[in-house]
Each structure stands twice: as C-alpha cells, then as structure tokens.
Design a protein around this motif. Structure first.
Motif, PDB file in Angstrom:
ATOM      1  N   ALA A 188      21.320  39.830 115.255  1.00  0.00           N
ATOM      2  CA  ALA A 188      22.738  40.008 114.958  1.00  0.00           C
ATOM      3  C   ALA A 188      23.021  39.865 113.457  1.00  0.00           C
ATOM      4  O   ALA A 188      22.110  39.661 112.658  1.00  0.00           O
ATOM      5  N   LYS A 189      24.303  40.031 113.103  1.00  0.00           N
ATOM      6  CA  LYS A 189      24.799  39.869 111.730  1.00  0.00           C
ATOM      7  C   LYS A 189      24.169  40.883 110.776  1.00  0.00           C
ATOM      8  O   LYS A 189      23.862  40.580 109.615  1.00  0.00           O
ATOM      9  N   GLN A 190      24.001  42.098 111.274  1.00  0.00           N
ATOM     10  CA  GLN A 190      23.397  43.172 110.480  1.00  0.00           C
ATOM     11  C   GLN A 190      24.178  43.438 109.195  1.00  0.00           C
ATOM     12  O   GLN A 190      23.607  43.864 108.188  1.00  0.00           O
ATOM     13  N   ASP A 191      25.490  43.205 109.232  1.00  0.00           N
ATOM     14  CA  ASP A 191      26.314  43.445 108.046  1.00  0.00           C
ATOM     15  C   ASP A 191      25.927  42.541 106.879  1.00  0.00           C
ATOM     16  O   ASP A 191      26.198  42.871 105.721  1.00  0.00           O
ATOM     17  N   LEU A 192      25.275  41.418 107.162  1.00  0.00           N
ATOM     18  CA  LEU A 192      24.875  40.485 106.107  1.00  0.00           C
ATOM     19  C   LEU A 192      23.512  40.833 105.501  1.00  0.00           C
ATOM     20  O   LEU A 192      23.264  40.543 104.325  1.00  0.00           O
ATOM     21  N   TRP A 193      22.617  41.426 106.290  1.00  0.00           N
ATOM     22  CA  TRP A 193      21.268  41.681 105.786  1.00  0.00           C
ATOM     23  C   TRP A 193      20.925  43.167 105.704  1.00  0.00           C
ATOM     24  O   TRP A 193      19.762  43.533 105.540  1.00  0.00           O
ATOM     25  N   TRP A 194      21.938  44.034 105.807  1.00  0.00           N
ATOM     26  CA  TRP A 194      21.697  45.471 105.837  1.00  0.00           C
ATOM     27  C   TRP A 194      20.923  45.954 104.601  1.00  0.00           C
ATOM     28  O   TRP A 194      20.084  46.853 104.691  1.00  0.00           O
ATOM     29  N   GLY A 195      21.150  45.344 103.455  1.00  0.00           N
ATOM     30  CA  GLY A 195      20.439  45.756 102.238  1.00  0.00           C
ATOM     31  C   GLY A 195      18.943  45.500 102.310  1.00  0.00           C
ATOM     32  O   GLY A 195      18.171  46.110 101.566  1.00  0.00           O
ATOM     33  N   HIS A 197      17.224  45.888 105.244  1.00  0.00           N
ATOM     34  CA  HIS A 197      16.943  46.392 106.595  1.00  0.00           C
ATOM     35  C   HIS A 197      15.456  46.648 106.862  1.00  0.00           C
ATOM     36  O   HIS A 197      14.929  46.208 107.889  1.00  0.00           O
ATOM     37  N   PRO A 198      14.724  47.353 105.966  1.00  0.00           N
ATOM     38  CA  PRO A 198      13.294  47.603 106.254  1.00  0.00           C
ATOM     39  C   PRO A 198      12.497  46.308 106.411  1.00  0.00           C
ATOM     40  O   PRO A 198      11.656  46.196 107.310  1.00  0.00           O
ATOM     41  N   ALA A 199      12.778  45.322 105.544  1.00  0.00           N
ATOM     42  CA  ALA A 199      12.057  44.051 105.632  1.00  0.00           C
ATOM     43  C   ALA A 199      12.405  43.305 106.913  1.00  0.00           C
ATOM     44  O   ALA A 199      11.539  42.673 107.530  1.00  0.00           O
ATOM     45  N   VAL A 200      13.663  43.394 107.325  1.00  0.00           N
ATOM     46  CA  VAL A 200      14.092  42.716 108.548  1.00  0.00           C
ATOM     47  C   VAL A 200      13.388  43.322 109.754  1.00  0.00           C
ATOM     48  O   VAL A 200      12.866  42.606 110.617  1.00  0.00           O
ATOM     49  N   GLU A 201      13.351  44.645 109.812  1.00  0.00           N
ATOM     50  CA  GLU A 201      12.695  45.294 110.949  1.00  0.00           C
ATOM     51  C   GLU A 201      11.210  44.972 110.978  1.00  0.00           C
ATOM     52  O   GLU A 201      10.641  44.721 112.050  1.00  0.00           O
ATOM     53  N   ARG A 202      10.567  44.951 109.813  1.00  0.00           N
ATOM     54  CA  ARG A 202       9.141  44.585 109.770  1.00  0.00           C
ATOM     55  C   ARG A 202       8.948  43.152 110.253  1.00  0.00           C
ATOM     56  O   ARG A 202       7.978  42.856 110.952  1.00  0.00           O
ATOM     57  N   HIS A 203       9.870  42.279 109.869  1.00  0.00           N
ATOM     58  CA  HIS A 203       9.767  40.870 110.251  1.00  0.00           C
ATOM     59  C   HIS A 203       9.710  40.709 111.769  1.00  0.00           C
ATOM     60  O   HIS A 203       8.884  39.954 112.290  1.00  0.00           O
TER      61      HIS A 203
END
Length: 280
Positions: A188-195, A197-203
């Motif tokens: 959740a809270k994609q609006d906070l970490w959208w910048g 995004h690629p690193a989040v998805e890899r995580h």
C-alpha cells in the motif's frame, strides 16, 4: 479557477462509477460464498500503520473510497472484525499489528491459519511507510538523532525489515495448512514511494521478501495455494505524524486517477483469485 486535472479525474470517476461499483459488488458476492458452502473468512494481517483497517472497511463495504475521505490514523488496540452488510457469517478479520499486541492476538490466529479457517490471507505492507503511533513526534522515536532525513531513512529500512519478520513468522503456519487458500501481498501507500517504483517491485518480487514467497510456493501444491502481489494506494496523503509533522510528501504527479488505476488492479487480482478459488 478549478484545477483542470482534478476536474478531468472527477469526470472520469463519475463516468466509470457504475463499473467500479459493479466490480466491488462482485467481490462482495464472492466473499459471501454465493451458491457455495465455503463461508470461510479473510484475514488481513500486517504491521501496525500499514493500512489494514482501511482495507478491512473497504472489503466489508463500510468504506467507499470513491466518496469517503481518509481519516486520522487510529492505532488498533484490539481484534477488529468486519462483516458484510448482507451476510454476517462472512468476516474480514483484522488483528492489531504493533509488535507488543501481536504477542497477545496472533497466537490464536496463527493456529487458525494452520487449521484452514481462512479462505485467504492478505498481508499488508507499505515499503516501510508505517504510520507512527498516535500523538507521537518523530523526534521522540529511538531512531531519531537530530536529523529528519536520516531518521526517515532509518525508519523506513527498519520497518521493511519488520514486514519481512512478519512474513517469516506466518510462513510456517501457511505451509502446514491443508485447506485450499490464497495469499495476497498488498503493498500500500504507492503514492509515497511511486518515484522508487522499480526498486519497490524488485524488493517484493526478487529480494528477501520474494525469496520467502518462492520457498512457500515450492512447499505447496499449486492446486491448493496461490500467491499474488499488488501495488496500490488506498488513500492519497503525505507521510507524517499526528503532530502535523511532514516526513515525506506524496510523489509529485501521483494523482487520484493513478490511485483509481491501482485499486482497479487490486480488484482485477481479487477477481482472478475468485476464479481460481471457484475453478472458473
């Protein structure tokens, strides 16, 4: 003058509201087990401040994310149970996620996971963006050392580790469950970490979190277990404290239309889980 972008989003929401509500109604019908005997509930689990209560209200039909405004964070102190308005037998169970409360409430729930009481488990994460407790200043947090940016980095890293610890805590109970069930990781809270995004998805797909999921899936028969990952924003807001201290602003350019698209992906994923569960 009204913001033209906001006006376009509002117009798009209005034009698509029937399809959106139809999708939600379809989910409620699935949860009710319409035409089926399976009345098992759904468990929404995860760390404190990750958005579990908001999701519980959404899934039970108590919160309309198209019209309702987000509220001030309220720390959960007890086991929350939401029932569908037209079928009280189906529950969305949301336990508190703070570490000291997990010790009180989670033991019984873990046993219920192993026993197959739940048709599905939604594990809430937020890439570490877990809301600080009520009326708490970040300056009073043990990780704070006279620099807000350094605190934010340390806080997010620590709470990403907390998400991983929670996953590892429940995996053994998921492994021994003999009933057919699904697991949904909702970031959740994609609006906070959208910048990022690629690193989040890899995580969540390829990092330690993803490794734990792959080990779990390898231990289960694909006919009785399925995992999905969804990245979304249930509400749009800055990341801060009850003391009105802003730690991080939401990503510039992340608007309500992008939020709606993320919720659409959530509903589509749950529809796919519905088809898998019912053998459609």
């Amino acid at each position: 003058m009204p913001d033209p972008v906001t006006g376009q989003i509002a117009k798009w929401l209005w034009e698509n509201k029937h399809d959106i509500r139809k999708a939600l109604t379809g989910l409620y019908g699935w949860f009710r087990g319409k035409g089926r005997r399976d009345k098992r509930g759904i468990l929404v689990i995860g760390p404190g401040g990750s958005g579990k209560t908001t999701l519980g209200l959404l899934l039970s039909g108590e919160y309309d994310w198209l019209t309702d405004s987000p509220w001030t964070y309220t720390e959960s102190r007890r086991l929350e149970r939401y029932t569908l308005k037209d079928d009280k037998r189906v529950e969305v169970v949301v336990p508190p996620g703070q570490k000291h409360r997990r010790e009180v409430y989670w033991a019984d729930l873990q046993a219920e996971i192993a026993a197959g009481k739940f048709r599905g488990v939604i594990l809430m994460t937020a890439y570490g963006h877990h809301t600080l407790g009520e009326l708490v200043s970040y300056k009073d947090h043990p990780l704070y050392s006279k620099n807000k940016d350094a605190f934010l980095g340390a806080y997010l890293e620590e709470h990403r580790h907390e998400e991983l610890r929670i996953l590892r805590q429940i995996v053994p109970y998921l492994e021994v469950c003999q009933q057919r069930f699904w697991l949904l990781t909702l970031v959740a809270k994609q609006d906070l970490w959208w910048g990022d995004h690629p690193a989040v998805e890899r995580h969540y797909r390829d990092g330690e979190y993803g490794e734990q999921i792959r080990k779990l899936a390898a231990a289960k028969d694909t006919r009785v277990f399925r995992h999905e990952l969804v990245l979304a924003s249930l509400v749009i807001s800055n990341f801060g404290t009850d003391r009105q201290e802003t730690l991080k602003k939401n990503t510039e350019g992340y608007d309500q239309r992008m939020q709606v698209e993320s919720i659409r992906r959530l509903m589509e994923t749950m529809a796919a889980l519905k088809d898998w569960e019912t053998g459609a």
